[in-house]
Design a protein around this motif. Structure first.
Motif, PDB file in Angstrom:
ATOM      1  N   LEU A 269      10.857   3.049   0.899  1.00 33.36           N
ATOM      2  CA  LEU A 269      11.863   2.503   1.813  1.00 33.36           C
ATOM      3  C   LEU A 269      12.671   3.626   2.463  1.00 33.36           C
ATOM      4  CD1 LEU A 269      13.329   0.082   3.012  1.00 33.36           C
ATOM      5  CD2 LEU A 269      14.797   0.041   0.982  1.00 33.36           C
ATOM      6  N   ALA A 270      13.029   4.645   1.684  1.00 30.30           N
ATOM      7  CA  ALA A 270      13.790   5.761   2.241  1.00 30.30           C
ATOM      8  C   ALA A 270      13.005   6.462   3.349  1.00 30.30           C
ATOM      9  CB  ALA A 270      14.154   6.747   1.132  1.00 30.30           C
ATOM     10  N   VAL A 271      11.708   6.659   3.120  1.00 30.12           N
ATOM     11  CA  VAL A 271      10.869   7.292   4.138  1.00 30.12           C
ATOM     12  C   VAL A 271      10.799   6.432   5.387  1.00 30.12           C
ATOM     13  CG1 VAL A 271       8.500   7.999   4.682  1.00 30.12           C
ATOM     14  CG2 VAL A 271       9.516   8.630   2.481  1.00 30.12           C
ATOM     15  N   THR A 272      10.603   5.126   5.210  1.00 28.34           N
ATOM     16  CA  THR A 272      10.477   4.220   6.357  1.00 28.34           C
ATOM     17  C   THR A 272      11.749   4.183   7.188  1.00 28.34           C
ATOM     18  OG1 THR A 272       8.862   2.838   5.220  1.00 28.34           O
ATOM     19  CG2 THR A 272      10.054   1.841   7.045  1.00 28.34           C
TER      20      THR A 272
ATOM     21  N   ALA B 122       5.976   1.839  13.997  1.00 30.50           N
ATOM     22  CA  ALA B 122       4.674   1.869  13.325  1.00 30.50           C
ATOM     23  C   ALA B 122       4.487   3.153  12.537  1.00 30.50           C
ATOM     24  CB  ALA B 122       3.550   1.715  14.356  1.00 30.50           C
ATOM     25  N   LEU B 123       4.911   4.281  13.105  1.00 31.64           N
ATOM     26  CA  LEU B 123       4.812   5.553  12.384  1.00 31.64           C
ATOM     27  C   LEU B 123       5.717   5.557  11.156  1.00 31.64           C
ATOM     28  CD1 LEU B 123       4.772   8.072  15.383  1.00 31.64           C
ATOM     29  CD2 LEU B 123       2.834   7.359  13.971  1.00 31.64           C
ATOM     30  N   GLY B 124       6.907   4.992  11.281  1.00 31.62           N
ATOM     31  CA  GLY B 124       7.806   4.907  10.137  1.00 31.62           C
ATOM     32  C   GLY B 124       7.249   4.035   9.034  1.00 31.62           C
ATOM     33  N   TRP B 125       6.705   2.883   9.423  1.00 40.28           N
ATOM     34  CA  TRP B 125       6.102   1.993   8.437  1.00 40.28           C
ATOM     35  C   TRP B 125       4.909   2.664   7.755  1.00 40.28           C
ATOM     36  CZ3 TRP B 125       1.076   0.149   8.653  1.00 40.28           C
ATOM     37  CH2 TRP B 125       0.738  -0.793   7.669  1.00 40.28           C
ATOM     38  N   ALA B 126       4.097   3.392   8.529  1.00 41.65           N
ATOM     39  CA  ALA B 126       2.915   4.052   7.955  1.00 41.65           C
ATOM     40  C   ALA B 126       3.328   5.098   6.925  1.00 41.65           C
ATOM     41  CB  ALA B 126       2.092   4.703   9.066  1.00 41.65           C
ATOM     42  N   GLY B 127       4.367   5.874   7.228  1.00 44.82           N
ATOM     43  CA  GLY B 127       4.822   6.871   6.261  1.00 44.82           C
ATOM     44  C   GLY B 127       5.269   6.237   4.955  1.00 44.82           C
TER      45      GLY B 127
ATOM     46  N   VAL C 280      -2.483   2.845  14.451  1.00 49.55           N
ATOM     47  CA  VAL C 280      -1.732   3.355  13.298  1.00 49.55           C
ATOM     48  C   VAL C 280      -1.827   2.362  12.138  1.00 49.55           C
ATOM     49  CG1 VAL C 280       0.573   3.949  12.449  1.00 49.55           C
ATOM     50  CG2 VAL C 280      -0.165   4.724  14.711  1.00 49.55           C
ATOM     51  N   LEU C 281      -1.677   1.091  12.441  1.00 48.56           N
ATOM     52  CA  LEU C 281      -1.755   0.049  11.414  1.00 48.56           C
ATOM     53  C   LEU C 281      -3.110   0.065  10.724  1.00 48.56           C
ATOM     54  CD1 LEU C 281      -0.835  -2.697  10.088  1.00 48.56           C
ATOM     55  CD2 LEU C 281      -1.890  -3.793  12.057  1.00 48.56           C
ATOM     56  N   ALA C 282      -4.194   0.115  11.500  1.00 49.22           N
ATOM     57  CA  ALA C 282      -5.534   0.016  10.936  1.00 49.22           C
ATOM     58  C   ALA C 282      -5.825   1.172   9.990  1.00 49.22           C
ATOM     59  CB  ALA C 282      -6.567  -0.025  12.062  1.00 49.22           C
ATOM     60  N   VAL C 283      -5.508   2.392  10.408  1.00 47.54           N
ATOM     61  CA  VAL C 283      -5.791   3.561   9.566  1.00 47.54           C
ATOM     62  C   VAL C 283      -4.973   3.490   8.276  1.00 47.54           C
ATOM     63  CG1 VAL C 283      -5.623   6.074   9.426  1.00 47.54           C
ATOM     64  CG2 VAL C 283      -6.415   4.993  11.540  1.00 47.54           C
ATOM     65  N   THR C 284      -3.708   3.111   8.386  1.00 47.54           N
ATOM     66  CA  THR C 284      -2.848   3.048   7.196  1.00 47.54           C
ATOM     67  C   THR C 284      -3.324   1.985   6.222  1.00 47.54           C
ATOM     68  OG1 THR C 284      -0.973   3.711   8.581  1.00 47.54           O
ATOM     69  CG2 THR C 284      -0.466   2.788   6.424  1.00 47.54           C
ATOM     70  N   MET C 285      -3.727   0.830   6.719  1.00 42.47           N
ATOM     71  CA  MET C 285      -4.171  -0.247   5.839  1.00 42.47           C
ATOM     72  C   MET C 285      -5.487   0.086   5.157  1.00 42.47           C
ATOM     73  SD  MET C 285      -1.817  -2.460   5.689  1.00 42.47           S
ATOM     74  CE  MET C 285      -2.680  -3.779   4.842  1.00 42.47           C
ATOM     75  N   MET C 286      -6.319   0.890   5.780  1.00 40.25           N
ATOM     76  CA  MET C 286      -7.552   1.319   5.119  1.00 40.25           C
ATOM     77  C   MET C 286      -7.233   2.197   3.911  1.00 40.25           C
ATOM     78  SD  MET C 286     -10.063   2.056   8.382  1.00 40.25           S
ATOM     79  CE  MET C 286     -11.458   2.544   7.372  1.00 40.25           C
ATOM     80  N   VAL C 287      -6.276   3.102   4.061  1.00 45.35           N
ATOM     81  CA  VAL C 287      -5.868   3.930   2.926  1.00 45.35           C
ATOM     82  C   VAL C 287      -5.259   3.062   1.827  1.00 45.35           C
ATOM     83  CG1 VAL C 287      -4.364   5.807   2.188  1.00 45.35           C
ATOM     84  CG2 VAL C 287      -5.504   5.938   4.416  1.00 45.35           C
ATOM     85  N   ALA C 288      -4.407   2.111   2.230  1.00 44.35           N
ATOM     86  CA  ALA C 288      -3.749   1.253   1.241  1.00 44.35           C
ATOM     87  C   ALA C 288      -4.753   0.413   0.467  1.00 44.35           C
ATOM     88  CB  ALA C 288      -2.731   0.346   1.940  1.00 44.35           C
ATOM     89  N   SER C 289      -5.757  -0.122   1.150  1.00 45.06           N
ATOM     90  CA  SER C 289      -6.746  -0.945   0.452  1.00 45.06           C
ATOM     91  C   SER C 289      -7.588  -0.109  -0.497  1.00 45.06           C
ATOM     92  CB  SER C 289      -7.641  -1.668   1.462  1.00 45.06           C
ATOM     93  OG  SER C 289      -8.369  -0.747   2.254  1.00 45.06           O
TER      94      SER C 289
END
Length: 453
Positions: free
Chosen positions: A410-413, A430-435, A375-384
């Motif tokens: 923050l509200a979503v997380t 991890a899912l909350g942080w990704a959202g 989850v972390l890897a996919v989210t960080m690719m979008v963020a970068s």
């Protein structure tokens, strides 16, 4: 001179990346030492305390670092910091309705034109941002005094409150808070030497050496917290010495009218970055928090690469918007995004593919957090891919928009964490942080696309 600006921005970005790389390596090494030397429950308690400290520090800094960069970077290159203006544009020469994209008037020559940029009003969404003017009148005070007094008082008050529950954290918190602000102030004229030395070397390497020494000596948990925080003391002292004699002046109203909206956004940002660890510890236990921190520790790679790039170009972004050159700002943003993707995407792809094997380096039991790593890897690719969009929004003066973006993230997380962590532990966090991370990056990316079109 125009040709040198991109080159200098690249050079500063390289310096920022060098410091970020050292810091990322040291932080990873500290995490590795803790997870290998302590049981998961004790390691999770350490990570929760340090996350709480960093979250409080981010709130208490009030984003004065960005305020210092903004007020010093917007001064014309021809005018030394602290020198009172020798020529004032006449009232009739000013255009109170000019925006960031419309500042090309010439007022009494090149130097007067540069000075006239200061009081120009910037418009965002029909609302006017504060107009820092570098006031040298009776209401102006030294810039560092205006920025640091509220920060120092808040840090001391927080330490008093923490003394009963977390005495070790209370001891080092004021230095952790002030050090980052002072280092940011050294960066406000575009230089990266102090950031590279202090934030990129002295503090992270000091943490690694002292925490490692405390573990080797078998010291108790409070001493580990002291060892983690004490390197901020020499950073504070050295940065303060470097800034001695800074003569820039500004009124309290001007500085805090600009900084206060962003202060709230920075506080929300600090909570967004660290609250997930605290929530996991509270709802799923400190051992689960240790697994979560270990699996997400690699996100510091993407964060620090982005931070290093932003440190190198932030002052130039401010100047680009002041000069009314949104295309230059867009070019800087795109170049930084491409650099970030080139540096981080291979890492994230490899981490997602080999997460179970990689997580074994933290010790027995950590490999089961591989789903968190994916989850972390996919989210960080979008963020970068979005690049440092929020930094561009801030540099354009749209601090209220940045505040709204971080509040939404923050509200979503928090909402997803409260829903998912009790049932799924670290994976739910991890899912909350990704959202929240997707919201935090996609909203400013869309705003930047509109603002620089």
């Amino acid at each position: 001179m125009a040709r040198r600006d991109p080159f200098m921005a690249r050079l500063r970005s390289v310096a920022g990346l060098a410091g970020a790389g050292t810091s990322a390596a040291a932080q990873f090494a500290v995490t590795l030492l803790i997870t290998r030397a302590l049981p998961p429950a004790e390691a999770g308690a350490f990570f929760t305390t340090t996350a709480l400290g960093l979250m409080l520090a981010g709130v208490l800094r009030l984003d004065t670092g960005n305020g210092l960069i903004y007020f010093r970077a917007r001064r014309p290159p021809e005018e030394p910091i602290g020198d009172p203006p020798t020529t004032r544009p006449e009232a009739g020469d000013r255009n109170p309705h000019a925006t960031v994209d419309d500042r090309t008037e010439t007022i009494g020559g090149r130097r007067a034109a540069a000075q006239a940029l200061v009081p120009v009003r910037r418009t965002t969404g029909g609302r006017h941002e504060p107009r820092p003017s570098g006031d040298s009148g009776a209401t102006a005070r030294p810039l560092l005094t205006v920025a640091l007094v509220p920060v120092a008082l808040g840090a001391l008050a927080a330490s008093v409150v923490l003394t009963g529950a977390e005495p070790a954290l209370a001891l080092v918190l004021p230095f952790v808070v002030v050090a980052d602000v002072l280092v940011a102030a050294t960066r406000s004229t575009g230089g990266m030497r102090e950031t590279l030395l202090l934030s990129g070397l002295v503090q992270p390497v000091g943490q690694l050496l002292l925490v490692g020494g405390a573990l080797a000596a078998g010291l108790s948990a409070p001493w580990l917290i002291v060892a983690w925080g004490i390197p901020a003391v020499p950073v504070t002292i050295l940065a303060a010495v470097r800034l001695r004699g800074t003569g820039a002046r500004v009124s309290w109203r001007e500085f805090w009218a600009y900084t206060s909206p962003r202060s709230l956004a920075a506080a929300l940002q600090a909570v967004f970055q660290r609250l997930d660890v605290v929530i996991v510890a509270l709802l799923a236990g400190p051992a689960e928090a240790a697994f979560y921190v270990a699996a997400t520790r690699f996100k510091v790679v993407g964060q620090l690469v982005g931070q290093g790039l932003a440190q190198g170009v932030q002052a130039e972004l401010v100047r680009a918007f002041i000069r009314g050159e949104p295309r230059a700002a867009r070019a800087l943003h795109r170049r930084a995004a491409r650099t970030q993707m080139a540096l981080t995407w291979p890492f994230w792809i490899g981490y997602a593919l080999f997460a179970p094997q990689v997580l074994q380096v933290f010790g027995d039991g950590y490999a089961h957090a591989a789903d968190v790593a994916i989850v972390l890897a996919v989210t960080m690719m979008v963020a970068s891919a979005c690049g440092m969009a929020d930094v561009v929004v801030i540099a354009s003066g749209r601090t209220r928009a940045s505040l709204g973006n971080v509040a939404a993230a923050l509200a979503v997380t928090v909402g997803l964490d409260l829903l998912l962590v009790p049932a799924y532990g670290a994976f739910g966090a991890a899912l909350g942080w990704a959202g929240g991370m997707l919201v935090k990056n996609l909203l400013p990316f869309a705003q930047v696309a509109r603002a620089t079109a």
